[in-house]
Each structure stands twice: as C-alpha cells, then as structure tokens.
Design a protein around this motif. Structure first.
Motif, PDB file in Angstrom:
ATOM      1  N   ARG A  73       6.625   0.135  -1.696  1.00 30.59           N
ATOM      2  CA  ARG A  73       6.060  -0.640  -0.588  1.00 30.59           C
ATOM      3  C   ARG A  73       6.517  -0.104   0.757  1.00 30.59           C
ATOM      4  NH1 ARG A  73       6.697  -6.888  -2.825  1.00 30.59           N
ATOM      5  NH2 ARG A  73       4.986  -6.778  -4.355  1.00 30.59           N
ATOM      6  N   ARG A  74       7.805   0.167   0.852  1.00 33.75           N
ATOM      7  CA  ARG A  74       8.327   0.723   2.102  1.00 33.75           C
ATOM      8  C   ARG A  74       7.642   2.032   2.437  1.00 33.75           C
ATOM      9  NH1 ARG A  74      13.716   4.010   2.035  1.00 33.75           N
ATOM     10  NH2 ARG A  74      12.113   5.415   1.232  1.00 33.75           N
ATOM     11  N   ASN A  75       7.436   2.883   1.441  1.00 27.45           N
ATOM     12  CA  ASN A  75       6.858   4.197   1.695  1.00 27.45           C
ATOM     13  C   ASN A  75       5.378   4.127   2.055  1.00 27.45           C
ATOM     14  OD1 ASN A  75       9.153   5.793   1.369  1.00 27.45           O
ATOM     15  ND2 ASN A  75       8.972   5.778  -0.848  1.00 27.45           N
ATOM     16  N   ILE A  76       4.664   3.156   1.520  1.00 29.99           N
ATOM     17  CA  ILE A  76       3.264   2.978   1.910  1.00 29.99           C
ATOM     18  C   ILE A  76       3.167   2.597   3.382  1.00 29.99           C
ATOM     19  CG2 ILE A  76       1.258   1.467   1.613  1.00 29.99           C
ATOM     20  CD1 ILE A  76       1.907   1.438  -1.388  1.00 29.99           C
TER      21      ILE A  76
ATOM     22  N   ARG B 151       1.890   5.128  -7.765  1.00 24.48           N
ATOM     23  CA  ARG B 151       2.764   4.133  -7.138  1.00 24.48           C
ATOM     24  C   ARG B 151       3.676   3.462  -8.166  1.00 24.48           C
ATOM     25  NH1 ARG B 151       0.487  -1.243  -3.979  1.00 24.48           N
ATOM     26  NH2 ARG B 151       2.500  -2.284  -3.711  1.00 24.48           N
ATOM     27  N   HIS B 152       3.129   3.147  -9.337  1.00 23.79           N
ATOM     28  CA  HIS B 152       3.912   2.415 -10.340  1.00 23.79           C
ATOM     29  C   HIS B 152       4.986   3.302 -10.968  1.00 23.79           C
ATOM     30  CE1 HIS B 152       1.063  -0.823  -9.859  1.00 23.79           C
ATOM     31  NE2 HIS B 152       0.069   0.019 -10.089  1.00 23.79           N
ATOM     32  N   ALA B 153       4.638   4.568 -11.198  1.00 15.97           N
ATOM     33  CA  ALA B 153       5.636   5.505 -11.733  1.00 15.97           C
ATOM     34  C   ALA B 153       6.750   5.734 -10.718  1.00 15.97           C
ATOM     35  CB  ALA B 153       4.970   6.826 -12.097  1.00 15.97           C
ATOM     36  N   ALA B 154       6.380   5.798  -9.436  1.00 16.14           N
ATOM     37  CA  ALA B 154       7.384   5.976  -8.393  1.00 16.14           C
ATOM     38  C   ALA B 154       8.344   4.789  -8.345  1.00 16.14           C
ATOM     39  CB  ALA B 154       6.700   6.164  -7.044  1.00 16.14           C
ATOM     40  N   ARG B 155       7.788   3.592  -8.494  1.00 18.21           N
ATOM     41  CA  ARG B 155       8.640   2.402  -8.503  1.00 18.21           C
ATOM     42  C   ARG B 155       9.572   2.417  -9.715  1.00 18.21           C
ATOM     43  NH1 ARG B 155       5.525  -3.118  -8.958  1.00 18.21           N
ATOM     44  NH2 ARG B 155       4.579  -2.311  -7.035  1.00 18.21           N
ATOM     45  N   TYR B 156       9.051   2.851 -10.854  1.00 18.71           N
ATOM     46  CA  TYR B 156       9.875   2.937 -12.069  1.00 18.71           C
ATOM     47  C   TYR B 156      11.017   3.925 -11.882  1.00 18.71           C
ATOM     48  CZ  TYR B 156      11.099   3.575 -16.986  1.00 18.71           C
ATOM     49  OH  TYR B 156      11.779   3.641 -18.176  1.00 18.71           O
TER      50      TYR B 156
ATOM     51  N   TRP C 245       0.260   0.066  15.141  1.00 21.07           N
ATOM     52  CA  TRP C 245      -1.106  -0.300  14.742  1.00 21.07           C
ATOM     53  C   TRP C 245      -1.441   0.298  13.375  1.00 21.07           C
ATOM     54  CZ3 TRP C 245      -3.134  -4.229  16.942  1.00 21.07           C
ATOM     55  CH2 TRP C 245      -4.488  -4.540  16.756  1.00 21.07           C
ATOM     56  N   GLY C 246      -0.891   1.482  13.087  1.00 16.36           N
ATOM     57  CA  GLY C 246      -1.111   2.080  11.778  1.00 16.36           C
ATOM     58  C   GLY C 246      -0.358   1.359  10.670  1.00 16.36           C
ATOM     59  N   ALA C 247       0.773   0.746  11.020  1.00 16.88           N
ATOM     60  CA  ALA C 247       1.575   0.055  10.001  1.00 16.88           C
ATOM     61  C   ALA C 247       0.893  -1.206   9.480  1.00 16.88           C
ATOM     62  CB  ALA C 247       2.946  -0.307  10.585  1.00 16.88           C
ATOM     63  N   ILE C 248      -0.038  -1.771  10.258  1.00 16.36           N
ATOM     64  CA  ILE C 248      -0.693  -3.012   9.839  1.00 16.36           C
ATOM     65  C   ILE C 248      -1.496  -2.822   8.535  1.00 16.36           C
ATOM     66  CG2 ILE C 248      -2.409  -4.766  10.474  1.00 16.36           C
ATOM     67  CD1 ILE C 248      -1.495  -4.389  13.396  1.00 16.36           C
ATOM     68  N   PRO C 249      -2.386  -1.804   8.448  1.00 10.81           N
ATOM     69  CA  PRO C 249      -3.060  -1.578   7.153  1.00 10.81           C
ATOM     70  C   PRO C 249      -2.075  -1.242   6.040  1.00 10.81           C
ATOM     71  CG  PRO C 249      -4.185  -0.388   8.913  1.00 10.81           C
ATOM     72  CD  PRO C 249      -2.898  -0.889   9.481  1.00 10.81           C
ATOM     73  N   GLY C 250      -0.985  -0.562   6.386  1.00  8.14           N
ATOM     74  CA  GLY C 250       0.035  -0.253   5.386  1.00  8.14           C
ATOM     75  C   GLY C 250       0.683  -1.505   4.833  1.00  8.14           C
ATOM     76  N   LEU C 251       0.955  -2.456   5.693  1.00  9.96           N
ATOM     77  CA  LEU C 251       1.576  -3.715   5.261  1.00  9.96           C
ATOM     78  C   LEU C 251       0.667  -4.505   4.332  1.00  9.96           C
ATOM     79  CD1 LEU C 251       3.243  -4.819   8.623  1.00  9.96           C
ATOM     80  CD2 LEU C 251       4.456  -4.372   6.474  1.00  9.96           C
ATOM     81  N   VAL C 252      -0.602  -4.645   4.706  1.00  7.02           N
ATOM     82  CA  VAL C 252      -1.512  -5.431   3.863  1.00  7.02           C
ATOM     83  C   VAL C 252      -1.801  -4.702   2.554  1.00  7.02           C
ATOM     84  CG1 VAL C 252      -2.527  -6.630   5.840  1.00  7.02           C
ATOM     85  CG2 VAL C 252      -3.572  -4.519   5.016  1.00  7.02           C
ATOM     86  N   LYS C 253      -1.743  -3.362   2.584  1.00  2.00           N
ATOM     87  CA  LYS C 253      -1.915  -2.603   1.343  1.00  2.00           C
ATOM     88  C   LYS C 253      -0.699  -2.786   0.435  1.00  2.00           C
ATOM     89  CE  LYS C 253      -3.240   0.806  -1.447  1.00  2.00           C
ATOM     90  NZ  LYS C 253      -4.432   0.742  -2.307  1.00  2.00           N
ATOM     91  N   ALA C 254       0.492  -2.699   1.008  1.00  2.00           N
ATOM     92  CA  ALA C 254       1.714  -2.748   0.208  1.00  2.00           C
ATOM     93  C   ALA C 254       1.998  -4.135  -0.346  1.00  2.00           C
ATOM     94  CB  ALA C 254       2.893  -2.268   1.056  1.00  2.00           C
ATOM     95  N   TYR C 255       1.766  -5.180   0.457  1.00  2.00           N
ATOM     96  CA  TYR C 255       2.198  -6.523   0.050  1.00  2.00           C
ATOM     97  C   TYR C 255       1.065  -7.428  -0.426  1.00  2.00           C
ATOM     98  CZ  TYR C 255       6.722  -5.278   1.961  1.00  2.00           C
ATOM     99  OH  TYR C 255       7.938  -4.661   2.197  1.00  2.00           O
ATOM    100  N   LEU C 256      -0.171  -7.118  -0.017  1.00  2.00           N
ATOM    101  CA  LEU C 256      -1.295  -7.956  -0.432  1.00  2.00           C
ATOM    102  C   LEU C 256      -2.301  -7.194  -1.281  1.00  2.00           C
ATOM    103  CD1 LEU C 256      -1.933  -9.834   2.960  1.00  2.00           C
ATOM    104  CD2 LEU C 256      -0.591 -10.603   0.987  1.00  2.00           C
TER     105      LEU C 256
END
Length: 418
Positions: free
Chosen positions: A274-277, A263-268, A154-165
């Motif tokens: 996204r996975r970590n969020i 987040r952007h520096a981490a991706r760089y 249930w906690g992963a649902i907000p994480g998914l919409v935050k990471a991908y949307l």
C-alpha cells in the motif's frame, strides 16, 4: 560477426527499440501518404506542394525557410533546435511521470491534473514573493519545489484510493483531472495574478519574468540564438538519469516494481504494498509537477487560465512518450525530443506550405496506436528469430542423425552381450 549480431538481436531491449523504430517509421510514412493524397486531390496544391510537405515532415527541424526562387531551403537552424529542446522539457518529464507509474503496474492518466496543480503553485510562489527582498534564485527554487510538491500531493490521491479502497487508478485520475481544472480556474479567477498591465491580457497570468524570476540559460541561448531554450532541458535530463538510478539500482525501485508485478506476492515477501502504491503515484505526480514548473518558470511563457475548462495536452502527450520509450527513463529523453521535433515540423508545415500542423497530430496518433501494439511487433520479431533457430536446430539434427541400416554404439554393445 553474425553470431554477435544474432545475440544482440536476441535481447529484449533490442526488440523493444526495433518495435519503437518501426512504429515511428510507419507513422511518418502514413503522414507522408496523407500529404500526398491531399496534394493530388487538390489542384491548387499539386505534387510539388506535396513533396515540400513530405520533406518538412521528415526534416522540418532543419528547415531555414524559402529562397528567393520560392524553393525550400534546409540547413542548421539554431532557433528551431533551441525551441525543440524547450518544448521537449515538459514532454520528457510527463513521459517520465507516466513511465514510472507503468513500471509499478499503474496507469497515471492523471498527469494533466498534476500539471495544472503544479502550475498554480509554481506561479503563485514565483509571483507573490517580492524579489526586492528575496533573491530571485531562492524564489525560483521555492517555486520549483512547490510545483513538484503540489504535483506529488495531487498524484498521491489516486494512489491512496487505489491502495486502501481498491478503486481503479484510471477512474480516480480522470476525476482528479477535472477537479484540478476547475480548482485552478477558480483560483486564478479570484487572484491578483491576472495580467492587468497589458491590454487584452486579463485572461493570462503574468510571466514569472515580471518578478525577475526565470530559469537560468546556462549559455544555451548563445548556442541557439533566437530560441526559448534554457537550463530546464538540462534539469529534465538529470531528473531522467536519477529516475533510472532509482528504478534500476535501488532497493526502493525494486520494491516499487515488485508491487507492480504482483501486489499480493510482494506483500507476502514483506513489502509494504500500500505504501509503495501511494509512493509510486506521488513520484509520478512530482515529475508531472516538475514539467509544469520548468515550463512556466522559463519567464517567456504565459498561462492562459480561462481555457482550463479543458485539460492541458502536455499531460496526455507524456503517454506516447512513455510508450515509445518502453518505459525506459533514459529512452524517454529521446522520445520526448522526437515528439518535440514533430511539433516543430507541424509549425513549419503551417508557415511554409498550404498544409496545417494537424497532419503531425495524425502522425503522432498513428505512432501511439502502433506503440500500444508494440508487444505484438516484438512477438513478430521474436517469432521470426524462433523460426530461424528451429530451422538451424533441425539442420544440425539432420547432420548428426545416423545413416539408415547402421547401428549405433549401444546397439553394437547390446548385440555383443547377446
């Protein structure tokens, strides 16, 4: 000695602890002032009643009732302490849930929904697996893990919409909270888990002890007789230590915090942001799920499902616990216990004085507001230190400044060369 104290004061951790302590003290003082004003404004109460209320706010955990003469008595109260530890267990875990999300740059306001989904999963597993054919210890483990898994999903649902949307996790959490409340109400309304064995208890779900499933006491019931305490508090403390190790001593913890910082520096840098969020919110959800699982697996608590058109306060109370602890997993243990102490003090106020427990809610609210301004308090503390450092530097500069009319070595050398 003064230099050591100055170095200790200069540390960020010391300032964080001091800001939390200042918040607590101000909250307790505000509660005491309210009690005093109510006592002075009501002739039937008076100053003596107000003094009793103030003493219970500060020392309600050690209240032992009233003597034959009607005066308050204080001393070691194992029942109160045991109940405090029992109430602290879910607060520690929901505090950890909020703290983990905070450390990774997210605000997990969805702990109530995760708590509810875990409650449904935990009670279903604990009450439907027959204890006649399956060992109760195994049922307990399965129920506990099911609760954590339900909270994580249930906690992963907000994480998914935050990471991908890129939808704000606060909005997503609020929506999942109310979806969980209605799902759990519907689930128990149509299940056979409602208590039909006792008259008037149809709005409740059976205690897990009806199936022989309850958390082991670990001898704590002998240390604190007459209380609800069990081994859940030990599990909560162990989980807090494990979260501290995860966030401070592992590569995964570093990556999670890096994503929270930028987040952007981490991706760089090659980190899968996204996975970590999603993972961060799932971990937070599993901790909120563990809180519900340990609370209802105690075997002495009933779930009143028909009230869950609202949200459980325990999920929201994790926010002040995390704020007071400055998101430190070890400090969460102590702030969770402190919030539980306030709960016990509120009950003592209700039972032993004309005041009610809502005064402690005012104290908690004050502490929460001040915790939100803890950064300002730390800035004030840092400003005081900087002022002292500046004064010390200017004093040292004055001592080394050459006297008027006297040239320094370079001037003398230059004069000779001329």
């Amino acid at each position: 000695m003064r230099e050591k104290l100055s170095n200790l004061y200069a540390k960020d951790g010391t300032k964080a602890v001091l800001s939390s302590l200042i918040s607590i003290v101000i909250g307790l003082v505000v509660g005491s002032i309210i009690i005093l004003l109510v006592g002075m404004g009501n002739p039937s109460l008076g100053l003596s009643s107000a003094w009793d209320g103030i003493r219970l706010v500060f020392g309600g955990l050690f209240s032992t009732g009233r003597s034959a003469a009607g005066t308050l008595t204080f001393g070691f109260n194992p029942t109160n302490i045991g109940n405090m530890l029992f109430r602290a267990t879910p607060l520690i875990l929901t505090g950890l849930s909020v703290a983990v999300a905070f450390k990774t740059g997210l605000f997990n306001i969805g702990a109530p929904g995760q708590y509810l989904m875990s409650t449904a999963a935990t009670l279903y597993v604990a009450l439907t697996i027959p204890s006649e054919s399956v060992p109760t210890v195994l049922i307990w483990i399965l129920a506990f893990l099911s609760g954590m898994l339900a909270g994580a999903l249930w906690g992963a649902i907000p994480g998914l919409v935050k990471a991908y949307l890129n939808i704000n996790e606060v909005l997503a959490c609020i929506m999942t909270n109310w979806i969980a409340a209605n799902l759990v109400t519907w689930f128990f309304d149509g299940s056979a888990l409602c208590n039909t064995a006792e008259f008037g208890k149809t709005g409740y779900v059976y205690k897990t002890s009806y199936n022989g499933v309850e958390t082991f006491k670990m001898g704590l019931d002998k240390l604190f007789p007459g209380s609800q305490v069990n081994g859940g508090i030990v599990i909560a403390i162990v989980m807090a230590v494990l979260v501290y190790i995860l966030m401070s001593k592992t590569t995964l913890g570093y990556e999670l915090k890096a994503c929270g910082a930028n987040r952007h520096a981490a991706r760089y840098a090659g980190i899968a942001d996204r996975r970590n969020i999603v993972l961060s919110m799932a971990i937070a959800g599993s901790l909120a799920g563990a809180a519900a699982a340990l609370y209802y697996l105690s075997g002495n608590t009933e779930f009143f499902w028909s009230t869950y058109q609202s949200l459980p306060a325990t999920g929201f109370n994790g926010i002040p616990v995390a704020l007071l602890a400055v998101n430190n997993p070890i400090a969460v243990i102590f702030t969770g216990c402190f919030m539980s102490i306030l709960d016990i003090s509120g009950l003592q106020l209700t039972n032993l004085t004309a005041y009610n427990e809502y005064i402690t809610d005012v104290i908690i609210a004050t502490i929460v507001y001040l915790s939100a301004f803890s950064l300002v308090i730390r800035m004030l503390l840092s400003g005081r230190k900087k002022h002292k450092a500046a004064a010390k530097t200017s004093s040292a500069a004055a001592e080394t400044k050459p006297a008027p009319g006297r040239s320094d070595g370079a001037d003398e050398k230059g004069g000779e060369e001329a």
